[in-house]
Motif scaffolding. Sequence first.
Motif, short mmCIF file in Angstrom:
data_model
loop_
_atom_site.label_atom_id
_atom_site.label_comp_id
_atom_site.label_asym_id
_atom_site.label_seq_id
_atom_site.Cartn_x
_atom_site.Cartn_y
_atom_site.Cartn_z
N MET A 5 6.80 -4.67 10.22
CA MET A 5 7.73 -3.72 10.80
C MET A 5 7.67 -2.48 9.93
O MET A 5 7.84 -2.56 8.70
N ILE A 6 7.38 -1.36 10.57
CA ILE A 6 7.28 -0.09 9.85
C ILE A 6 7.89 1.01 10.71
O ILE A 6 8.20 0.79 11.89
N GLN A 7 8.02 2.19 10.14
CA GLN A 7 8.52 3.33 10.90
C GLN A 7 7.52 3.68 12.00
O GLN A 7 6.31 3.62 11.81
N ASP A 8 8.06 4.09 13.14
CA ASP A 8 7.24 4.42 14.29
C ASP A 8 6.21 5.50 13.99
O ASP A 8 5.07 5.42 14.41
N SER A 55 11.71 2.24 14.51
CA SER A 55 10.77 1.33 13.87
C SER A 55 10.00 0.57 14.94
O SER A 55 10.40 0.53 16.10
#
Length: 144
Positions: A5-8, A55
């Motif tokens: 999971m990371i920033q978009d 995210s």
Amino acid sequence: EAHFMIQDDVYRRLRAAPASAGYAPMSVLVQGLAELKLARRAAPALFHPRPRVDSVFFTLRRRPDPPVDRRQVSVAYRWLRLLFGHRRKLLKSTLQELEETRGRLPESVWEYAGKRAEVLHPESFLRMSAALAPLPLAGRMPAR
């Protein structure tokens, strides 16, 4: 495979296509070595405290036949960074400068000479980096 999971905006840079603004050495490396698959988006409202960014949750699956050997990944990445430093120039002039400073280049890299770094697809870029991997990376390219 691995799940992240990371920033978009970071995910968009990893997925950036050749010739787009976000296309960079990390995009090339990740796309050339693995497949990225978006699983779902996570809105800021799902978190506490609420972040100011969206995210994404995605899957990264290693390619069965990557264009570069895993032992060459760090060297290939350094070559990618060097070549992207001249992304708007034709690779021909960059390769000529490299040959002046590092000696004879492998013939296989010259097939990309008529293109700009920013338009090469990840597989082609990584094959080129793998061919350059045995050459010394120390020192800077001459300024022109």
